[in-house]
Write an enzyme that holds these catalytic residues in place. Structure first.
Site, short mmCIF file in Angstrom:
data_model
loop_
_atom_site.label_atom_id
_atom_site.label_comp_id
_atom_site.label_asym_id
_atom_site.label_seq_id
_atom_site.Cartn_x
_atom_site.Cartn_y
_atom_site.Cartn_z
N GLU A 164 53.99 -27.31 -40.08
CA GLU A 164 54.22 -27.01 -38.66
C GLU A 164 55.65 -26.51 -38.40
OE1 GLU A 164 51.10 -30.25 -36.70
OE2 GLU A 164 53.27 -30.59 -36.48
N GLU A 360 45.45 -31.36 -40.89
CA GLU A 360 45.65 -32.54 -40.04
C GLU A 360 44.70 -32.47 -38.86
OE1 GLU A 360 49.58 -33.50 -38.59
OE2 GLU A 360 50.51 -32.95 -40.51
#
Length: 458
Positions: A164, A360
């Protein structure tokens, strides 16, 4: 019954700084989290810092055995840059031994290690030089990646560079959730650009070293939905998508920045400093696969009275509170499984159907002890429902041709979560931080084991 492809990766995800603990022992140097906690412990929930977290540095063998018990066939975590190269140059043999033993223990239990290089844990020695704001960070990260590939490339065959990357840009340089907690749109763009170039340098080192396996990146591809089809709302949606999704997705998959992002940064005097040859370097460093983190969608609308040129992203788009949303009250996040299907089809239709996996997905809930039964097992039916609904949408996308090869839950065992500490829990296993980090399975772990064994959901 909905059956997933043969060889589908079923697993969980975590990171070094959120799980390892032992933050200041065996040669590891300070990260921004260690230093920030030292300076401002009051910012951290219940003043729980990064020192111990979930004690994986000491208890990894126990965790890996629990992974085998649950029938996981893969697990993603990260290497701590500050542990492996405490000063950026000197190899820490104790770190090498730890990671090799950790990864080998997974392999011996038929759990494939998928290893990420950076999960928000900037070494303090580099932060003192400017962190991702300085071009020196690009070469420093490239060297770190080279060392990691050399030390562990015989064990690890799926690598990712960043988790991320947009998050440490936003949280550190716009919204004050990560160190250095400044608010400066132009500096944020520069940090994002150097992060991308660091990724490019790592991919270069991987291919130059002719390492076996594949290299990718993990992006939180938060789908953007506009309030309406009115031109002003569509413009806001385009700006949000360019900044939050395409800023990293396009260069790492297509090899170039999207035209709308280039126009946006030019119009708002946000162009980052670059070097000759960067464009060509980006074009040569496209990834083999993507990890996709998804928790919630982003809903936007036009801004009534924006500052021009934009001083913050909210001058380009405003948050829209969709009245029909279903909410997780503990994080304040919308629960919208349908977005996972939209992500999957976008990758199929706009990005060459690149191989990808859900790296995720999860649901954080506070005070889970409320749901503990007499046997000490947390009855987390809400998590089971959450995962089931997202897997249903994912299965639909796979049936329609999206090239998804796995699903990883955040996380395996409850972990430390930055400023939030242990406020919200995400794991298949409960971690009792006040009782020697004891692991106890939750109901979701038994349900997920059944899903994995059957390779299906009903």
């Amino acid at each position: 019954m909905k059956t997933f492809p043969d060889g589908f990766l079923w697993g969980a995800a975590a990171s070094a700084p959120q799980t390892e603990g032992s933050a200041l022992v065996d040669g590891k140097s300070l990260t921004t989290w260690d230093k920030w906690f030292e300076m401002n412990p009051e910012k951290f929930d219940k003043q729980v810092g990064p020192k111990d977290t979930s004690n994986v540095y000491r208890q990894y063998a126990e965790d890996v055995q629990l992974m085998e018990d649950m029938k996981l066939n893969s697990y993603r975590t990260s290497i701590s840059w500050a542990r492996l190269l405490p000063d950026g140059k000197t190899l820490n043999q104790k770190a090498v031994d730890f990671y090799r033993n950790y990864f080998l223990s997974m392999i011996e239990k038929n759990v494939e290690p998928i290893i990420n290089l950076f999960h928000f844990d900037m070494p303090w020695w580099l932060m003192e030089k400017g962190g991702w704001e300085t071009r020196e960070s690009v070469e420093a990260f490239g060297y770190y990646a080279k060392v990691a590939f050399e030390q562990f490339g015989d064990l690890v065959h799926r690598w990712t560079t960043f988790n991320e990357p947009i998050v440490h840009v936003e949280c550190g340089y716009l919204f004050e959730f990560h160190y250095p907690a400044v608010v400066d749109f132009k500096r944020a763009v520069q940090v994002g650009y150097h992060t991308l170039m660091a990724h490019v340098e790592a991919v270069k080192q991987f291919r130059k070293g002719q390492h076996t396996g594949e290299i990718g990146i993990i992006l939180n591809l938060t789908p953007v939905y506009g309030k309406s089809d009115a031109p002003e709302d569509l413009k806001a949606k385009e700006a949000a998508d360019a900044l939050n999704v395409k800023s990293f997705l396009d260069p790492v998959v297509l090899g170039h920045f999207p035209a709308e992002l280039i126009q946006l940064v030019k119009e708002n005097d946000l162009l980052p400093a670059s070097e000759a040859g960067d464009k060509e370097r980006i074009a040569r460093a496209t990834v083999d696969f993507l990890g996709v983190n998804y928790y919630q969608p982003k809903r936007v609308q036009a801004v009534s009275h924006p500052t021009v040129p934009a001083k913050m992203p909210n001058d380009l788009y405003g948050e829209y509170d969709w009245p029909e949303k279903k909410i997780n009250p503990y994080r304040g996040w919308e629960i919208y499984p349908e977005a996972l299907y939209d992500i999957a089809m976008r990758l199929k239709n706009e990005y060459g159907n690149i191989p990808w996996y859900v790296s995720e997905n999860g649901m954080g809930v506070a005070e889970e002890e409320r749901f503990m039964n007499d046997e000490g097992i947390i009855q987390d039916d809400y998590r089971i429902e959450f995962v089931h609904d997202h897997l249903t949408e994912l299965h639909k996308a796979i049936e329609e041709g999206s090239n998804c090869f796995g699903y990883h839950m955040w996380t395996f065992a409850d972990c430390w979560s930055w400023l939030n500490g242990y406020r919200n829990r995400y794991g298949f296993y409960r971690v009792d931080i006040e009782n020697d980090f004891k692991r106890t399975p939750k109901k979701s772990s038994f349900w997920m084991k059944s899903v994995i064994q059957q390779n299906t959901i009903d």
